[in-house]
Scaffold this active site. Structure first.
Site, PDB file in Angstrom:
ATOM      1  N   SER A 130      -5.846  -4.747   4.170  1.00  0.00           N
ATOM      2  CA  SER A 130      -7.178  -5.336   4.038  1.00  0.00           C
ATOM      3  C   SER A 130      -7.523  -5.769   2.624  1.00  0.00           C
ATOM      4  CB  SER A 130      -8.226  -4.322   4.519  1.00  0.00           C
ATOM      5  OG  SER A 130      -8.157  -3.136   3.749  1.00  0.00           O
TER       6      SER A 130
ATOM      7  N   GLU B 115       0.819  -1.210   0.000  1.00  0.00           N
ATOM      8  CA  GLU B 115       0.000   0.000   0.000  1.00  0.00           C
ATOM      9  C   GLU B 115       0.859   1.270   0.000  1.00  0.00           C
ATOM     10  OE1 GLU B 115      -3.946  -0.447   2.237  1.00  0.00           O
ATOM     11  OE2 GLU B 115      -2.680  -1.938   3.223  1.00  0.00           O
TER      12      GLU B 115
ATOM     13  N   SER C 196     -11.290   7.736   0.517  1.00  0.00           N
ATOM     14  CA  SER C 196     -11.243   6.995   1.775  1.00  0.00           C
ATOM     15  C   SER C 196     -12.426   7.364   2.661  1.00  0.00           C
ATOM     16  CB  SER C 196      -9.941   7.276   2.522  1.00  0.00           C
ATOM     17  OG  SER C 196      -8.832   6.792   1.797  1.00  0.00           O
TER      18      SER C 196
ATOM     19  N   GLU D  61     -12.991  -6.304  10.239  1.00  0.00           N
ATOM     20  CA  GLU D  61     -11.610  -5.980  10.580  1.00  0.00           C
ATOM     21  C   GLU D  61     -11.501  -4.550  11.075  1.00  0.00           C
ATOM     22  OE1 GLU D  61      -8.645  -5.535   7.489  1.00  0.00           O
ATOM     23  OE2 GLU D  61     -10.229  -5.708   6.007  1.00  0.00           O
TER      24      GLU D  61
END
EC number: 6.3.2.4
Length: 370
Positions: free
Chosen positions: A188, A19, A326, A315
């Site tokens: 994730s 990421e 986001s 999670e």
């Protein structure tokens, strides 16, 4: 212009995880949102090889220069024989007041950078070493959630050592025909696979083991809705309104591609049009998990809701994304906290937690000299 001394923030981003580029986007947005009348900001990008670049080199990348070229230039002067060379550039700024790590994934969310910042005896945004490490490990997280009565999906852990005990048929008996495979210690969206037959199961395991030696095989949720909630605070955290992610039927799940590469088909419902009872339950579960895991500052917590409107905690992300799409900052926007004010509050919380922990004594009794 205010004559009050600016708060000097060290913004850490990049990293050697999958990421890396997402972190760069997050950092750019955070930097742009910071009130430059209040903050002085130094930039430290961590390269894909784990070296912290200087502020000057990091700014070149921020300004659009080729990362590969900037890194190559910077590495020419690195003394790799110095064991501290990966972090040596931190010493160029002598007066950092607080660090804002936004390194997603490996070395950023797993407690590593938090340990370094604690050694530096500086405040930093986000959870501490233990909470970061525990929350990053999906297996350990689920064990703590289950022990504390916080609903999550049934699963088994497959390792290279026990792989022979967990064939597709064995897992199907335990979890059902449709399963999801996830590396325990990864972001994730990385190394995740859906398995509906033995071939998909084995292929998925092979790929997942590229990212970790511990892979979760999880029970699927029937006709799931994906909802998320943002958490803000330390010992008295608060939850944002709940948001819902609507993924195109052609996509298997909310993966790396539709999160970060092409989100054009994904719809965000902010806030989610769900019942107040379900919203209250999700918010309370999120707050309970935040406390159980010992988190501080911020987290985004994801849920799957089944066809009976029963939520399962999926999670927790202790350093969630701050990109243009986001959900962490977007959920606070619809909950009444602007992006700029959110950054202010996160930095304030970093100082608050640092001051709280500074009151802990580490007294010791010296041994008598012989």
């Amino acid at each position: 212009m205010s004559t009050e001394k600016k708060i000097h923030v060290g913004l850490l981003f990049g990293g050697n995880s999958s990421e890396h580029d997402v972190s760069k986007r997050s950092a750019h947005n955070i930097f742009d949102a910071m009130d430059k009348e209040r903050y002085e900001v130094s930039l430290f990008m961590v390269t894909k090889d784990g070296y912290l670049l200087s502020d000057a080199s990091s700014r070149r990348i921020f300004d659009g220069e080729s990362e590969d070229k900037v890194v190559a230039d910077a590495m020419k002067s690195v003394d790799k024989g110095n064991p501290l060379s990966p972090i040596l550039n931190l010493s160029e700024q002598k007066d950092i007041d607080v660090y804002f790590p936004i390194i997603h994934g490996n070395l950023g969310e797993d407690g590593t950078i938090q340990g370094l910042l604690r050694l530096l005896q500086k405040p930093y945004v986000g959870s501490g070493i233990l909470a970061s490490a525990v929350s990053f490990d999906k297996d350990t997280t689920k064990q703590l959630l289950t022990h504390n009565g916080i609903r999550n999906t049934k699963y088994v852990v497959v390792t290279p050592e026990n792989r022979g005990d967990y064939s597709y048929d064995v897992c199907r008996e335990l979890l059902g025909e449709l399963m999801f495979l996830k590396p325990a210690n990864q972001g994730s969206s990385v190394g995740i696979h859906k398995a509906t037959n033995a071939q998909e199961f084995e292929t998925g395991l092979d790929d997942a083991f590229r990212y970790d030696f511990k892979v979760l095989v999880e029970q699927s949720i029937e006709q799931p809705e994906e909802v998320e909630v943002s958490i803000l605070g330390n010992q008295s955290p608060k939850a944002s309104k709940v948001g819902r992610i609507i993924v195109p039927k052609s996509d298997t799940f909310y993966d790396y591609n539709n999160k970060f590469v092409d989100a054009s088909g994904v719809q965000f419902e902010l806030p989610a049009s769900i019942s107040s009872e379900l919203s209250d339950e999700v918010q309370q579960m999120a707050l309970d998990a935040f406390r159980v895991l010992g988190c501080c500052g911020l987290a985004r917590i994801d849920f799957l809701v089944d066809h009976n409107k029963v939520p399962y905690l999926s999670e927790i992300n202790t350093l969630p994304g701050f990109t243009n799409i986001s959900l962490y900052p977007q959920l606070w926007e619809v909950s009444g906290i602007s992006y700029e004010r959110l950054i202010d509050q996160l930095i304030d919380l970093a100082f608050e937690e640092f001051n709280r922990r500074s009151k802990i004594h580490y007294d010791f009794t010296p041994l008598d000299a012989e």
